[in-house]
Design a protein around this motif. Structure first.
Motif, PDB file in Angstrom:
ATOM      1  N   ASN A  36       0.853  -1.198   0.000  1.00  0.00           N
ATOM      2  CA  ASN A  36       0.000   0.000   0.000  1.00  0.00           C
ATOM      3  C   ASN A  36       0.884   1.241   0.000  1.00  0.00           C
ATOM      4  O   ASN A  36       1.538   1.536   0.994  1.00  0.00           O
ATOM      5  N   ALA A  37       0.891   1.923  -1.115  1.00  0.00           N
ATOM      6  CA  ALA A  37       1.671   3.163  -1.204  1.00  0.00           C
ATOM      7  C   ALA A  37       0.775   4.343  -0.854  1.00  0.00           C
ATOM      8  O   ALA A  37      -0.231   4.594  -1.518  1.00  0.00           O
ATOM      9  N   VAL A  38       1.155   5.042   0.223  1.00  0.00           N
ATOM     10  CA  VAL A  38       0.352   6.175   0.688  1.00  0.00           C
ATOM     11  C   VAL A  38       1.049   7.474   0.268  1.00  0.00           C
ATOM     12  O   VAL A  38       2.254   7.619   0.447  1.00  0.00           O
ATOM     13  N   PHE A  39       0.302   8.393  -0.325  1.00  0.00           N
ATOM     14  CA  PHE A  39       0.898   9.683  -0.718  1.00  0.00           C
ATOM     15  C   PHE A  39      -0.163  10.778  -0.739  1.00  0.00           C
ATOM     16  O   PHE A  39      -1.366  10.490  -0.800  1.00  0.00           O
TER      17      PHE A  39
ATOM     18  N   ARG B 218      -9.974   7.194   5.171  1.00  0.00           N
ATOM     19  CA  ARG B 218     -10.597   8.398   5.720  1.00  0.00           C
ATOM     20  C   ARG B 218      -9.823   9.004   6.891  1.00  0.00           C
ATOM     21  O   ARG B 218      -9.866  10.208   7.120  1.00  0.00           O
ATOM     22  N   SER B 219      -9.062   8.157   7.597  1.00  0.00           N
ATOM     23  CA  SER B 219      -8.340   8.692   8.756  1.00  0.00           C
ATOM     24  C   SER B 219      -7.013   9.338   8.373  1.00  0.00           C
ATOM     25  O   SER B 219      -6.390  10.021   9.182  1.00  0.00           O
ATOM     26  N   VAL B 220      -6.558   9.126   7.144  1.00  0.00           N
ATOM     27  CA  VAL B 220      -5.255   9.625   6.705  1.00  0.00           C
ATOM     28  C   VAL B 220      -5.405  10.673   5.597  1.00  0.00           C
ATOM     29  O   VAL B 220      -4.636  11.634   5.513  1.00  0.00           O
ATOM     30  N   GLY B 221      -6.405  10.470   4.754  1.00  0.00           N
ATOM     31  CA  GLY B 221      -6.615  11.388   3.627  1.00  0.00           C
ATOM     32  C   GLY B 221      -5.674  11.105   2.474  1.00  0.00           C
ATOM     33  O   GLY B 221      -4.989  10.085   2.462  1.00  0.00           O
ATOM     34  N   GLY B 222      -5.621  12.010   1.506  1.00  0.00           N
ATOM     35  CA  GLY B 222      -4.740  11.837   0.360  1.00  0.00           C
ATOM     36  C   GLY B 222      -5.075  10.607  -0.454  1.00  0.00           C
ATOM     37  O   GLY B 222      -6.256  10.276  -0.632  1.00  0.00           O
ATOM     38  N   PHE B 223      -4.033   9.908  -0.862  1.00  0.00           N
ATOM     39  CA  PHE B 223      -4.235   8.781  -1.769  1.00  0.00           C
ATOM     40  C   PHE B 223      -3.527   7.537  -1.270  1.00  0.00           C
ATOM     41  O   PHE B 223      -2.572   7.606  -0.497  1.00  0.00           O
TER      42      PHE B 223
END
Lengths: 396, 396
Positions: A333-336, A363-368
């Motif tokens: 899972n790439a979070v950015f 929803r708790s982190v936002g972005g993509f």
């Protein structure tokens, strides 16, 4: 109705994409399995055909993960969340059965899933404590890294633990343990319990380092509804040794029968009705993976996918923000985020226009978040990487 | 591969036959649901599409069973067996929350499923007692009848119970409660908890008579892997009122989070990942039943099927033995033996030759069992009834 589809470019975090070939076979078997005239979901869980599905899926997983003979493989309903409860009560019982004493379960909290596991042990009043919470090591109080062992290994030195728990890959925050902590694996007296729900079969692991592996099916290996457990046989024996009186003395709750590991194993995962269609889908995924070269081949693909994706993001570091420390970036899972969040909607819309879907962050982190589990092809990830570069170049 | 089948004549006790039309639709939706380009099992359980499946299935069940607004419908994994555990701990908590006191759960044991439910409450050390065990009323010590209320109602008079539990239809022994016991339903202070796993939607019931209804999906309403709960809202509130201190004082175990009813309801059955494909299949069964006229139409069919089957057996009473008392014969599972058991194999073989399959009795009872759940057509049961008569006439 024609049953087919264009290969989806779906980056959802789970339940997640499954190989189209697997779904096509499952789809046929739902109506008529092996030409027995009945669907695989309609037969007794104790029938010859269902028993073969159970045996086959165990055997294929053992083959894929090189699971030694002193481990058992079994399946329980209820996902990781039910696992959080059953691990705490079974492992406390195992320690009690082995030593006649009680010691806390130690939790290595690197994201919201390991946190939830700890919270459930606490909720059940099972002795447990946090060995570290990654948040405490970041100035901003967010999950973005896993502290080096040297920073927390003192917490376990000279202390007893009924087990130590970690979640190998945190899907919400995109954080993956790069390797297991040696201060745990080198301790013969500590059983390592690991949640592999989102990275099982994504990379080679050494099963002998673990006491228990637990993995919900709905990311890399199947539909929601079944959880795989791999457990050292000696732990099963220890669980059975714990008497009701001992459990009562230390306030350890009795595990509900369908989650009591010794009973599940003795009944070959069919003490209660196992969802045999769901297990069959899992076995089809196992066979699909064996045919494509097993875990080493899949790992190579996954590394390539992660490399493509992170390279595109890194090469536009003025445009994208990657919150997670490089050392612990998840290959699943790439979070950015976009530095200019006013472009968020445009990003999503343009991605969806070229059929790159499911990219919205938790929803708790936002972005993509781009989840690139086993079923996503290198080509699909390459398409996303190209879009990421193009979007940055056009909107910088 | 061509996905179709000849209508199966399958009398297995569960997992059981599903309507072929339902399976065909499910089979297509597994690959591409509503033309979203993804299968229904691959999407997030919190997505718009998944949420609609949850809402629709709740709504359709409410419609089919005329469930009043003061009841909640929810879904949990783990089958009836997980229900045995969660009912005991949730209902004990509800009573504690309501009264501040503890009273035992009362179990009406009419077969092996209600017996297992009682055993699990005992295993968890939750106060519980057997109000009657049908076996004790038969000279041969077998499950063959349900005692008349007059024979056991004294047991509940002037006594308090946290709940009273029964299993409406016992699949192993083929025993079904003809109606609910009045000595329970007339008591405002007793919550009736009923396992409807094998007769839900087979006949009209009055939901307001129950505190909790629990039903595993794998007989009348779907694939194994999900259990339906229907609960009075006031019970949910009472469960929440019980404090940890109260539970501890009375030794009531804390329910694992995924089975703690208030949490499940507050999260619309998606606190943890609900197996959305399995739920979708259930909803397809609900819609199928609505289209064919709802429960009244199904009940009429089921009564006809049972009548055909039992009439064939009764009219050859010199040849077949029906162990169950007429008054409590199950409309879902007809249990019978051959007076001359040396013909057992021949009976099965000749039945199978004309594609009447799944007739072998439960290993604990022997003989034969014809399960005639909702999905079995009148025609199929007529074929079996004819075979039963023919076999008796040829072999008498």
């Amino acid at each position: 109705m024609p049953i087919d589809r264009v290969e989806p470019q779906y980056f959802g975090a789970g339940p997640a994409l499954l190989p189209t070939d697997v779904l096509k076979q499952a789809s046929a078997d739902l109506i008529n399995f092996n030409d027995i005239g009945l669907g695989i979901g309609e037969i007794s869980h104790r029938s010859k055909d269902a028993t073969k599905v159970i045996e086959d899926s165990k055997q294929h997983l053992k083959q894929l993960m090189s699971i030694p003979d002193d481990y058992e493989v079994f399946f329980i309903q209820g996902g990781g969340t039910t696992g959080f409860s059953s691990i705490a009560s079974n492992m406390a019982a195992a320690y009690l059965g082995k030593t006649g004493e009680m010691a806390p379960g130690g939790y290595l909290v690197s994201g919201s899933w390991s946190e939830k596991a700890y919270e459930e042990a606490q909720r059940l009043h099972i002795p447990s404590k946090v060995l570290f919470n990654s948040k405490d090591f970041n100035e901003n109080g967010k999950y973005q890294d896993i502290p080096e062992e040297s920073l927390w290994e003192d917490k376990i030195k000279n202390s007893k633990f009924s087990y130590v728990y970690l979640c190998e890959n945190e899907t919400v925050h995109g954080i993956e343990w790069p390797s297991l902590p040696k201060c745990i694996t080198e301790r013969d007296d500590i059983e390592l319990v690991a949640d592999l729900s989102s990275d099982i079969l994504s990379r080679e692991i050494d099963v002998t380092k673990y006491g228990v592996i637990m993995a919900g099916a709905q990311k890399n290996i199947g539909l929601a509804g079944l959880t795989v457990y791999i457990i050292k046989k000696s732990i099963l024996k220890n669980i059975e040794k714990a008497t009701d009186e001992q459990l009562q003395e230390f306030g350890i709750p009795i595990t509900p029968i369908a989650s009591y590991y010794p009973t599940v194993v003795k009944n070959n995962s069919a003490y209660n009705t196992i969802p045999i269609f769901t297990l069959h889908v899992m076995d089809l995924v196992f066979k699909h993976l064996i045919a494509k070269g097993g875990v080493p081949a899949q790992q190579k693909e996954n590394e390539k996918k992660a490399q493509l994706l992170y390279a595109a993001l890194d090469s536009h570091s003025d445009f994208y923000n990657l919150p997670v420390a490089k050392r612990v970036r998840s290959n699943m899972n790439a979070v950015f985020t976009l530095k200019d969040s006013s472009l968020d909607e445009k990003f999503l819309k343009e991605a969806e226009a070229i059929k790159l879907i499911g990219l919205k962050g938790h929803r708790s982190v936002g972005g993509f978040r781009a989840s690139i589990y086993n079923a996503l092809s290198v080509q699909t990830v390459e398409n996303l990487a190209k879009f990421i570069s193009k979007f940055a170049e056009e909107n910088a």
